[in-house]
Enzyme design. Structure first.
Site, PDB file in Angstrom:
ATOM      1  N   HIS A 176       0.844  -1.202   0.000  1.00 51.67           N
ATOM      2  CA  HIS A 176       0.000   0.000   0.000  1.00 51.67           C
ATOM      3  C   HIS A 176       0.879   1.252   0.000  1.00 51.67           C
ATOM      4  CE1 HIS A 176      -3.539   2.430   1.482  1.00 51.67           C
ATOM      5  NE2 HIS A 176      -2.548   3.178   1.927  1.00 51.67           N
ATOM      6  N   GLU A 177       1.909   1.268   0.836  1.00 51.47           N
ATOM      7  CA  GLU A 177       2.783   2.448   0.918  1.00 51.47           C
ATOM      8  C   GLU A 177       3.608   2.627  -0.356  1.00 51.47           C
ATOM      9  OE1 GLU A 177       2.254   4.589   3.124  1.00 51.47           O
ATOM     10  OE2 GLU A 177       0.876   3.243   4.161  1.00 51.47           O
ATOM     11  N   HIS A 180       1.779   4.598  -2.888  1.00 55.25           N
ATOM     12  CA  HIS A 180       1.889   6.050  -2.705  1.00 55.25           C
ATOM     13  C   HIS A 180       3.210   6.574  -3.286  1.00 55.25           C
ATOM     14  CE1 HIS A 180      -1.771   6.485  -0.520  1.00 55.25           C
ATOM     15  NE2 HIS A 180      -1.384   5.772   0.518  1.00 55.25           N
ATOM     16  N   GLU A 254      -6.614   6.350  -0.939  1.00 56.38           N
ATOM     17  CA  GLU A 254      -6.465   5.153  -0.112  1.00 56.38           C
ATOM     18  C   GLU A 254      -7.061   3.930  -0.804  1.00 56.38           C
ATOM     19  OE1 GLU A 254      -4.606   5.048   2.665  1.00 56.38           O
ATOM     20  OE2 GLU A 254      -4.169   7.107   2.046  1.00 56.38           O
TER      21      GLU A 254
END
Length: 661
Positions: A176-177, A180, A254
């Site tokens: 997930h990070e 980003h 998100e």
């Protein structure tokens, strides 16, 4: 959306951020002006002998001008101060939140698990391994990525995240990070921190005025404290708009990051499990640090508690996020016992240190053993396979990265995770195989750095020599976190040494150029000013000459036959010239040396994302014109993508990659 569309979306969000910011500042100025009218007019009327003759003036140009100038000054100075503070990149944010930098060579089982997962993600994505922080005093489950670019990026996790999640769950969070990082969200998020700080400074000024008297003039002695009290109240407007901006920019990103993580790991249960543990843990994802609110839009989970106002929520509800991944979720969060979880995770951490099981299918050029490293063959791919993978790695790339890292000689892996060892590793990669030249280069290391650096380089040479070219640049990526821990004087010596090693034979070959370009480009932000990501070119026409040099160099590298080189050049230059509505001329080999290629790349790096997309696509067409990406072509293509801030995962055969779909 592909990588470049996501980059364009991030730029759109930046423009949206500016609109919100202007609206917030305008309302703040209006509110402060009204407060000033009420306070100063009221105080003046109360102490005037001619109280009945004083009328309430709604419009006072001088007062409005003064309020506007003062408010803008406070916001601009505050934002500028915070932006300068954050200019060194993600490490500043991690330190502000009491993060502790993890040693890449750590022997702690939980830290080793975290480092392994981050390294795997980075190598699979084609980005330098970021520095890794853990927030030791945060028992909740949370994480964030911060930085201006991949050169100064960090990944930080809470103590609870590192201790309470299984390897699969941690992999989902880190995936997930990395979304980003790849989607351009980090740069937007760090700019947002600077802007919001400036808006919130109004309340800080109010606190100062609250304790300030009116001086000797008793007529006005109560005006400033009263005005300060109102500023504190009005500072809530700034806080409101700050939170509104954070929420507007963060919320939808998100969902995209969750989806990207699942695509990356092909393990929705891992990410869903992490989200469920947040819901079942008494601490949840809340951060206790006093500065947690400043970075609330960066976190994996809600770090500042649920907002009663939906518009101010920086994250979607946990249940919605889980159902987007697991449609069968019943909405119930199993309770998490910290003591039991720590025992379980400790056991799982031990299991995670065991060798990675072999692949169910072979990858082209995949080293299965140390001897296999020497025989890594360049993959055969189509140009169409390059672009979809930019910034969008999948499970095939992740497995490839795990196997490649584990196939590196243990001595090389250990050296890459130590600052001085990492320096020697780079020296070894640049050292010639010819005995006479090697002796000269080792002498340069002794004179420029130290005899200890020479000894370490000599020790590593037998381990580095068998490595195929395809494995060397990932090894450099693995070493970058350790190289960032050099002192300023050590970095100066390191930079001088690699320059002298490259120039020792009076020529710079392609691999030397690529290694130096990638290494120094990602280290400069640590030891100098951060790179400014400024777009100078929104059209292709001013870059025609640079594209001609770059595409011609790629064509000449791929073939010694001038006719074949020109044919490959036309594969990429034709469509690119058509989109630019201008002809791109072929440049002879002697007119596109590495210095000219470097200058061309630096100019193209200042172009808009869609222009970069067209250029890289043209480069891929040239390189893959004969259906084969050779080692030298792959190196130069990697340097092109890296310079243009377009992460390029390892090349895989389409047949192998498709088997994971």
């Amino acid at each position: 959306m592909d990588f470049f569309d996501r980059q364009e979306k991030a730029r759109h969000n930046t423009r949206l951020l500016v609109i919100y910011f202007i609206a917030g500042v305008a309302l703040l100025i209006a509110a402060i002006y009204i407060a000033a009218i009420l306070v100063f007019t009221g105080v003046g009327a109360r102490h005037s002998a001619y109280e009945t003759s004083i009328h309430f003036a709604v419009w006072n140009p001088k007062l409005f001008f003064g309020v506007a100038v003062a408010t803008l000054a406070v916001i601009i100075i505050g934002s500028g101060f915070k932006t300068m503070e954050l200019s060194q990149g993600g490490s500043v944010v991690a330190t502000m939140l009491d993060g502790r930098l993890i040693n890449p060579n750590t022997t702690d089982l939980d830290e080793r698990k975290l480092v392994n997962v981050v390294e795997e993600m980075a190598l699979a994505s084609g980005v330098p391994v970021p520095q890794i922080y853990v927030m030791d005093h945060e028992p909740g489950i949370n994480a964030f990525a911060a930085g201006h670019s991949t050169s100064d990026a960090v990944v930080a996790v809470t103590h609870g995240c590192m201790k309470l999640l299984t390897r699969d769950e941690l992999q989902g969070v880190i995936g997930h990070e990395f979304s980003h990082i790849l989607n351009g969200d980090m740069r937007l998020n760090i700019r947002l921190m600077g802007i919001i700080f400036g808006i919130i400074c109004i309340a800080v000024i109010g606190r100062v005025l609250l304790y300030t008297g009116g001086g000797r003039n008793s007529r006005n002695r109560n005006a400033l404290p009263l005005f300060g009290l109102l500023l504190i109240a009005l500072g809530g407007i700034g806080v409101f708009f700050g939170r509104l901006i954070q929420a507007a920019v963060s919320r939808q990103r998100e969902f995209l990051a969750d989806a990207s993580s699942v695509q990356f790991t092909r393990n929705p249960a891992g990410l869903a499990g992490a989200l469920k543990k947040i819901g079942g843990l008494s601490y949840g994802s809340k951060l206790e640090n006093a500065h947690a609110g400043e970075a609330s839009h960066m976190y994996f989970g809600n770090g500042v508690g649920e907002s009663p106002v939906g518009l101010l929520a920086t994250h979607p509800p946990l249940a919605e996020r889980i159902r987007a991944i697991d449609p069968n979720f019943d909405g119930k969060f199993p309770k998490v016992s910290v003591a039991e979880e720590e025992d379980l995770v400790h056991e799982l951490s031990k299991q995670s240190q065991r060798p990675t099981p072999p692949f169910p299918f072979p990858f082209p050029g995949m080293p299965q053993s140390r001897s296999g490293l020497a025989g890594m063959a360049p993959p055969i791919i189509a140009a169409e396979a390059v672009m979809p993978n930019l910034g969008a790695p999948d499970m095939a790339h992740l497995r490839y990265a795990i196997q490649m890292r584990d196939a590196f000689p243990p001595a090389a892996q250990n050296a890459a995770r130590d600052s001085l060892g990492a320096s020697a590793l780079i020296y070894a990669l640049l050292t010639s195989s010819e005995p006479e030249m090697r002796s000269k280069q080792l002498g340069i290391i002794s004179q420029t750095v130290s005899t200890a650096a020479r000894a370490e380089t000599e020790r590593l040479l037998p381990e580095i020599a068998p490595l195929a070219a395809q494995a060397k640049l990932p090894l450099v990526d693995l070493a970058l976190p350790s190289l960032r821990q050099l002192s300023a004087s050590q970095y100066k010596q390191f930079k001088t040494a690699i320059q002298q090693l490259i120039e020792s034979d009076q020529e710079i070959d392609l691999f030397e150029y690529v290694l130096q370009k990638i290494t120094l480009r990602h280290l400069e932000p640590q030891f100098g000013a951060a790179r400014k990501m400024v777009i100078q070119y929104y059209a292709m026409r001013p870059l025609i000459g640079d594209c001609a040099v770059l595409l011609s160099a790629l064509a000449n590298v791929g073939s010694d036959d001038p006719a074949k080189a020109q044919a490959a050049f036309r594969q990429g230059a034709g469509p690119l010239g058509y989109s630019a509505r201008a002809e791109i001329p072929f440049v002879p080999d002697e007119q596109c040396d590495l210095a000219q290629v470097d200058a061309a790349l630096n100019r193209i790096s200042q172009a808009a994302p869609q222009i970069k997309k067209n250029v890289i696509n043209a480069c891929a067409q040239v390189v893959a014109a004969d259906g084969v990406i050779q080692e030298t072509e792959a190196e130069l293509l990697r340097a092109v993508a890296d310079t243009l801030d377009c992460p390029m995962p390892p090349f895989l055969q389409a047949t192998a990659a498709n088997q994971t779909s």
